[in-house]
Design a protein around this motif. Structure first.
Motif, PDB file in Angstrom:
ATOM      1  N   ARG A 183       0.832  -1.188   0.000  1.00  0.00           N
ATOM      2  CA  ARG A 183       0.000   0.000   0.000  1.00  0.00           C
ATOM      3  C   ARG A 183       0.869   1.242   0.000  1.00  0.00           C
ATOM      4  O   ARG A 183       1.999   1.221   0.486  1.00  0.00           O
ATOM      5  N   THR A 184       0.331   2.330  -0.565  1.00  0.00           N
ATOM      6  CA  THR A 184       1.014   3.608  -0.454  1.00  0.00           C
ATOM      7  C   THR A 184       1.095   3.941   1.023  1.00  0.00           C
ATOM      8  O   THR A 184       0.078   4.134   1.688  1.00  0.00           O
ATOM      9  N   VAL A 185       2.293   3.983   1.541  1.00  0.00           N
ATOM     10  CA  VAL A 185       2.495   4.051   2.979  1.00  0.00           C
ATOM     11  C   VAL A 185       1.976   5.355   3.562  1.00  0.00           C
ATOM     12  O   VAL A 185       2.184   6.430   3.004  1.00  0.00           O
ATOM     13  N   MET A 186       1.305   5.225   4.701  1.00  0.00           N
ATOM     14  CA  MET A 186       0.904   6.356   5.548  1.00  0.00           C
ATOM     15  C   MET A 186      -0.153   7.257   4.923  1.00  0.00           C
ATOM     16  O   MET A 186      -0.312   8.408   5.325  1.00  0.00           O
ATOM     17  N   THR A 187      -0.868   6.775   3.927  1.00  0.00           N
ATOM     18  CA  THR A 187      -1.973   7.540   3.363  1.00  0.00           C
ATOM     19  C   THR A 187      -3.272   6.770   3.596  1.00  0.00           C
ATOM     20  O   THR A 187      -3.397   5.618   3.191  1.00  0.00           O
ATOM     21  N   PHE A 188      -4.217   7.409   4.254  1.00  0.00           N
ATOM     22  CA  PHE A 188      -5.488   6.768   4.553  1.00  0.00           C
ATOM     23  C   PHE A 188      -6.512   7.104   3.479  1.00  0.00           C
ATOM     24  O   PHE A 188      -6.442   8.157   2.846  1.00  0.00           O
ATOM     25  N   ASP A 189      -7.474   6.216   3.289  1.00  0.00           N
ATOM     26  CA  ASP A 189      -8.529   6.467   2.321  1.00  0.00           C
ATOM     27  C   ASP A 189      -9.424   7.608   2.800  1.00  0.00           C
ATOM     28  O   ASP A 189      -9.542   7.873   4.002  1.00  0.00           O
ATOM     29  N   ASP A 190     -10.053   8.276   1.862  1.00  0.00           N
ATOM     30  CA  ASP A 190     -10.951   9.385   2.173  1.00  0.00           C
ATOM     31  C   ASP A 190     -12.389   8.862   2.179  1.00  0.00           C
ATOM     32  O   ASP A 190     -12.929   8.517   1.131  1.00  0.00           O
ATOM     33  N   PRO A 191     -13.052   8.799   3.347  1.00  0.00           N
ATOM     34  CA  PRO A 191     -14.423   8.272   3.381  1.00  0.00           C
ATOM     35  C   PRO A 191     -15.475   9.293   2.970  1.00  0.00           C
ATOM     36  O   PRO A 191     -16.637   8.933   2.766  1.00  0.00           O
ATOM     37  N   TRP A 192     -15.081  10.560   2.833  1.00  0.00           N
ATOM     38  CA  TRP A 192     -16.084  11.606   2.686  1.00  0.00           C
ATOM     39  C   TRP A 192     -16.790  11.651   1.338  1.00  0.00           C
ATOM     40  O   TRP A 192     -18.003  11.904   1.291  1.00  0.00           O
ATOM     41  N   PRO A 193     -16.128  11.415   0.207  1.00  0.00           N
ATOM     42  CA  PRO A 193     -16.871  11.439  -1.066  1.00  0.00           C
ATOM     43  C   PRO A 193     -18.050  10.464  -1.103  1.00  0.00           C
ATOM     44  O   PRO A 193     -19.147  10.826  -1.545  1.00  0.00           O
TER      45      PRO A 193
END
Length: 231
Positions: free
Chosen positions: A200-210
């Motif tokens: 995974r792209t390290v240290m980036t969380f998915d954006d739940p808002w869209p």
């Protein structure tokens, strides 16, 4: 253009005579209930005071460790994973078994880490709360804050790589069941022997808002102000 370092760069660092300890973090949210439920499940934080507009949670002797505020005017973040601000909070277990048992408990509740990293001084599983904030749950592999601090300061390994390899937590569960010690599991994880099926792209969380906004466009209106009574 000449880059000027801050006053703290390689100079004695002025501190209070008695430094204070970090006590709590506070989050603005649009859904207090969802956040309270998630933090209670994930890290055992229970509300000391709980209302529709706010909650104060703790899992130890402190009166609260996390506060949640639903302030009028609060609106969804824009491009949260790439916005400046708090990246994650972190919680630490005292033993490897407690830490790994917590992973199994959350996995069985269908709460899974976004990415797992062996940083060298900690083994860390990173989760995302309902608002997309990162939550690290870790174990200090030295079992001693002084030793792990010294390793961070002095080791060539940390100087070359401050992130460390990703690992598959299920591989750790299997290794423990096979009788491997926490020290051996850490050694192998840090050597990259337990990679996840997909990096995974390290240290980036998915954006739940869209997706949340797509399901409920009224979120774009933000948290409303209380109605005022006319005289």
């Amino acid at each position: 253009m000449t880059l000027e370092h801050s006053q703290y760069f390689r100079t004695p660092k002025p501190r209070p005579i008695q430094p204070p300890k970090l006590h709590h973090a506070t989050f603005m949210t649009m859904d207090v209930d969802a956040m309270v439920a998630w933090y209670e499940l994930a890290v055992g934080l229970q509300p000391v005071y709980y209302a529709a507009h706010a909650a104060w949670l703790t899992n130890d002797e402190a009166n609260h460790r996390i506060a949640l505020l639903r302030i009028p005017g609060t609106h969804p973040p824009i491009d949260k994973p790439h916005s400046a601000g708090l990246h994650h909070t972190a919680f630490e277990y005292p033993t490897f078994d407690q830490w790994l048992d917590n992973y199994v408990r959350l996995r069985d509740a269908d709460v899974r880490p976004v990415v797992c990293l062996d940083h060298g001084m900690t083994m860390s599983m990173y989760y995302a709360d309902p608002d997309g904030n990162g939550v690290e749950i870790q174990i200090d592999v030295f079992g001693d804050g002084g030793l792990s601090k010294e390793w961070m300061w002095a080791s060539q390994e940390f100087a070359e790589d401050q992130v460390g390899p990703q690992f598959d937590p299920e591989s750790l569960v299997v290794a423990r069941a096979a009788g491997l010690s926490p020290e051996e599991i850490h050694r192998r994880a840090y050597a990259g022997e337990y990679p996840p099926a997909q990096l995974r792209t390290v240290m980036t969380f998915d954006d739940p808002w869209p997706s949340r906004i797509a399901s409920d466009p009224s979120l774009l209106d933000g948290v409303g102000y209380p109605a005022t009574e006319e005289a």
